[in-house]
Scaffold this motif. Structure first.
Motif, PDB file in Angstrom:
ATOM      1  N   ASP A  38       0.797  -1.181  -0.584  1.00 25.78           N
ATOM      2  CA  ASP A  38       0.211   0.076   0.102  1.00 25.78           C
ATOM      3  C   ASP A  38       0.716   1.562  -0.028  1.00 25.78           C
ATOM      4  N   ALA A  39       0.097   2.280   0.116  1.00 27.01           N
ATOM      5  CA  ALA A  39       0.776   3.870  -0.206  1.00 27.01           C
ATOM      6  C   ALA A  39       1.429   3.598   1.066  1.00 27.01           C
ATOM      7  N   GLY A  40       1.461   3.338   2.427  1.00 25.22           N
ATOM      8  CA  GLY A  40       2.540   3.748   2.910  1.00 25.22           C
ATOM      9  C   GLY A  40       3.900   3.457   2.895  1.00 25.22           C
ATOM     10  N   TYR A  41       4.518   2.459   2.030  1.00 29.77           N
ATOM     11  CA  TYR A  41       5.711   1.708   1.178  1.00 29.77           C
ATOM     12  C   TYR A  41       6.349   2.438   0.367  1.00 29.77           C
ATOM     13  N   ASP A  42       5.188   3.852   0.603  1.00 31.91           N
ATOM     14  CA  ASP A  42       5.648   4.181  -0.833  1.00 31.91           C
ATOM     15  C   ASP A  42       7.291   5.343  -1.011  1.00 31.91           C
ATOM     16  N   SER A  43       8.375   4.530  -1.786  1.00 32.64           N
ATOM     17  CA  SER A  43      10.044   5.848  -1.518  1.00 32.64           C
ATOM     18  C   SER A  43       9.885   5.680  -2.785  1.00 32.64           C
ATOM     19  N   GLU A  44      10.978   5.954  -3.459  1.00 33.96           N
ATOM     20  CA  GLU A  44      12.096   5.313  -4.514  1.00 33.96           C
ATOM     21  C   GLU A  44      12.863   4.517  -4.208  1.00 33.96           C
ATOM     22  N   ALA A  45      13.477   5.263  -3.102  1.00 37.65           N
ATOM     23  CA  ALA A  45      14.104   3.254  -2.214  1.00 37.65           C
ATOM     24  C   ALA A  45      13.722   2.457  -2.589  1.00 37.65           C
ATOM     25  N   ASN A  46      12.742   2.014  -2.048  1.00 40.12           N
ATOM     26  CA  ASN A  46      12.062   1.321  -1.912  1.00 40.12           C
ATOM     27  C   ASN A  46      11.645   0.685  -3.262  1.00 40.12           C
ATOM     28  N   HIS A  47      11.294   1.224  -4.623  1.00 44.24           N
ATOM     29  CA  HIS A  47      11.071   1.274  -5.134  1.00 44.24           C
ATOM     30  C   HIS A  47      12.325  -0.181  -6.244  1.00 44.24           C
ATOM     31  N   ARG A  48      13.672   0.999  -6.027  1.00 42.52           N
ATOM     32  CA  ARG A  48      15.071   0.933  -5.969  1.00 42.52           C
ATOM     33  C   ARG A  48      14.804  -0.062  -5.657  1.00 42.52           C
ATOM     34  N   LEU A  49      15.207  -0.635  -4.645  1.00 40.94           N
ATOM     35  CA  LEU A  49      15.596  -1.758  -3.601  1.00 40.94           C
ATOM     36  C   LEU A  49      15.076  -2.899  -4.474  1.00 40.94           C
ATOM     37  N   ALA A  50      13.196  -3.159  -4.907  1.00 42.16           N
ATOM     38  CA  ALA A  50      12.844  -4.238  -5.271  1.00 42.16           C
ATOM     39  C   ALA A  50      13.417  -4.221  -6.453  1.00 42.16           C
ATOM     40  N   GLN A  51      12.706  -3.421  -7.402  1.00 37.81           N
ATOM     41  CA  GLN A  51      13.234  -3.433  -9.155  1.00 37.81           C
ATOM     42  C   GLN A  51      15.012  -3.612  -9.401  1.00 37.81           C
ATOM     43  N   LEU A  52      15.254  -2.652  -9.098  1.00 37.07           N
ATOM     44  CA  LEU A  52      17.036  -3.092  -9.508  1.00 37.07           C
ATOM     45  C   LEU A  52      18.062  -3.966  -8.784  1.00 37.07           C
ATOM     46  N   ASP A  53      17.614  -3.886  -7.064  1.00 39.64           N
ATOM     47  CA  ASP A  53      18.372  -4.610  -6.397  1.00 39.64           C
ATOM     48  C   ASP A  53      17.844  -6.504  -6.015  1.00 39.64           C
ATOM     49  N   MET A  54      16.805  -6.921  -6.185  1.00 41.37           N
ATOM     50  CA  MET A  54      16.354  -7.522  -6.094  1.00 41.37           C
ATOM     51  C   MET A  54      15.578  -8.067  -6.986  1.00 41.37           C
ATOM     52  N   GLY A  55      15.622  -7.451  -8.446  1.00 37.46           N
ATOM     53  CA  GLY A  55      14.847  -7.690  -9.570  1.00 37.46           C
ATOM     54  C   GLY A  55      13.355  -8.254  -9.272  1.00 37.46           C
ATOM     55  N   VAL A  56      12.659  -7.790  -8.615  1.00 32.96           N
ATOM     56  CA  VAL A  56      11.005  -7.961  -7.793  1.00 32.96           C
ATOM     57  C   VAL A  56      10.716  -7.512  -8.776  1.00 32.96           C
ATOM     58  N   ARG A  57       9.311  -7.112  -9.276  1.00 36.35           N
ATOM     59  CA  ARG A  57       8.557  -5.834  -9.894  1.00 36.35           C
ATOM     60  C   ARG A  57       8.149  -5.471  -8.614  1.00 36.35           C
ATOM     61  N   SER A  58       8.114  -3.802  -8.351  1.00 38.87           N
ATOM     62  CA  SER A  58       6.664  -3.366  -7.417  1.00 38.87           C
ATOM     63  C   SER A  58       6.317  -2.486  -7.779  1.00 38.87           C
ATOM     64  N   ILE A  59       4.706  -2.597  -6.560  1.00 37.01           N
ATOM     65  CA  ILE A  59       3.812  -2.260  -7.414  1.00 37.01           C
ATOM     66  C   ILE A  59       2.934  -0.936  -6.044  1.00 37.01           C
ATOM     67  N   ILE A  60       3.379   0.069  -5.846  1.00 36.12           N
ATOM     68  CA  ILE A  60       3.182   1.039  -5.103  1.00 36.12           C
ATOM     69  C   ILE A  60       2.689   1.304  -4.983  1.00 36.12           C
ATOM     70  N   PRO A  61       1.740   2.343  -4.857  1.00 31.97           N
ATOM     71  CA  PRO A  61       0.912   3.522  -4.815  1.00 31.97           C
ATOM     72  C   PRO A  61       1.787   4.855  -4.730  1.00 31.97           C
ATOM     73  N   PRO A  62       1.995   6.116  -5.935  1.00 32.84           N
ATOM     74  CA  PRO A  62       2.849   6.986  -5.618  1.00 32.84           C
ATOM     75  C   PRO A  62       1.994   8.036  -4.578  1.00 32.84           C
ATOM     76  N   ARG A  63       1.854   7.902  -3.717  1.00 31.93           N
ATOM     77  CA  ARG A  63       0.767   8.654  -2.780  1.00 31.93           C
ATOM     78  C   ARG A  63       1.838   9.244  -1.780  1.00 31.93           C
ATOM     79  N   SER A  64       2.775   9.123  -1.296  1.00 36.82           N
ATOM     80  CA  SER A  64       3.593   9.434  -0.053  1.00 36.82           C
ATOM     81  C   SER A  64       4.363  11.222  -0.221  1.00 36.82           C
ATOM     82  N   GLY A  65       3.722  11.432   0.755  1.00 36.54           N
ATOM     83  CA  GLY A  65       3.431  13.004   1.254  1.00 36.54           C
ATOM     84  C   GLY A  65       2.456  14.038   0.675  1.00 36.54           C
TER      85      GLY A  65
END
Length: 143
Positions: A38-65
């Motif tokens: 959910d949107a509570g986990y939205d951050s660029e660092a979290n997307h980067r970790l999932a997609q670039l570091d672990m090769g896992v597609r991340s689906i998190i609505p971009p609603r932080s802030g």
């Protein structure tokens, strides 16, 4: 089956917990190709970790802030791409699977009770994590 869990007091955002939760779930299920949060986990660092570091597609609505209809800034390309995907409803079917985690929360409350008996924060955390363990044992005993 719950692959990874954490318990906190609820004060503050969820973003700091994402890396440990994803890592432990990924370690237990290496065939995982997608994470939905959910949107509570939205951050660029979290997307980067999932997609670039672990090769896992991340689906998190971009609603932080602060709430806005504008896309995230250009220096956050993964969140910006997620904003575009959500605007075009490309991940709607996969994001809709989040209901499964809410179902697990409901099962735990229904089967193991919704009230905690522990008084201190540490003991509440232990009680919640014990309920996760008991939930998984109950699932294994049924199947």
């Amino acid at each position: 089956m719950i692959l990874s869990a954490t318990a906190s007091t609820g004060a503050g955002g969820d973003q700091p917990f994402f890396d440990a939760l994803l890592y432990h779930a990924w370690r237990r299920c290496t065939s995982a190709r997608c994470v939905v949060a959910d949107a509570g986990y939205d951050s660029e660092a979290n997307h980067r970790l999932a997609q670039l570091d672990m090769g896992v597609r991340s689906i998190i609505p971009p609603r932080s802030g602060r709430p806005t209809s504008r896309p995230p800034p250009r220096d956050q390309p993964l969140r910006r791409a997620m904003h575009q995907r959500f605007a075009r409803k490309l991940d709607q079917a996969l994001y809709g699977q989040r209901w499964q985690s809410e179902t697990v929360n409901s099962m735990i409350k229904r089967n193991l009770g919704s009230a905690l008996r522990a008084r201190t924060t540490v003991h509440r955390r232990h009680e919640l994590l014990l309920r996760v363990l008991v939930h998984n044992i109950m699932l294994l005993a049924e199947g």
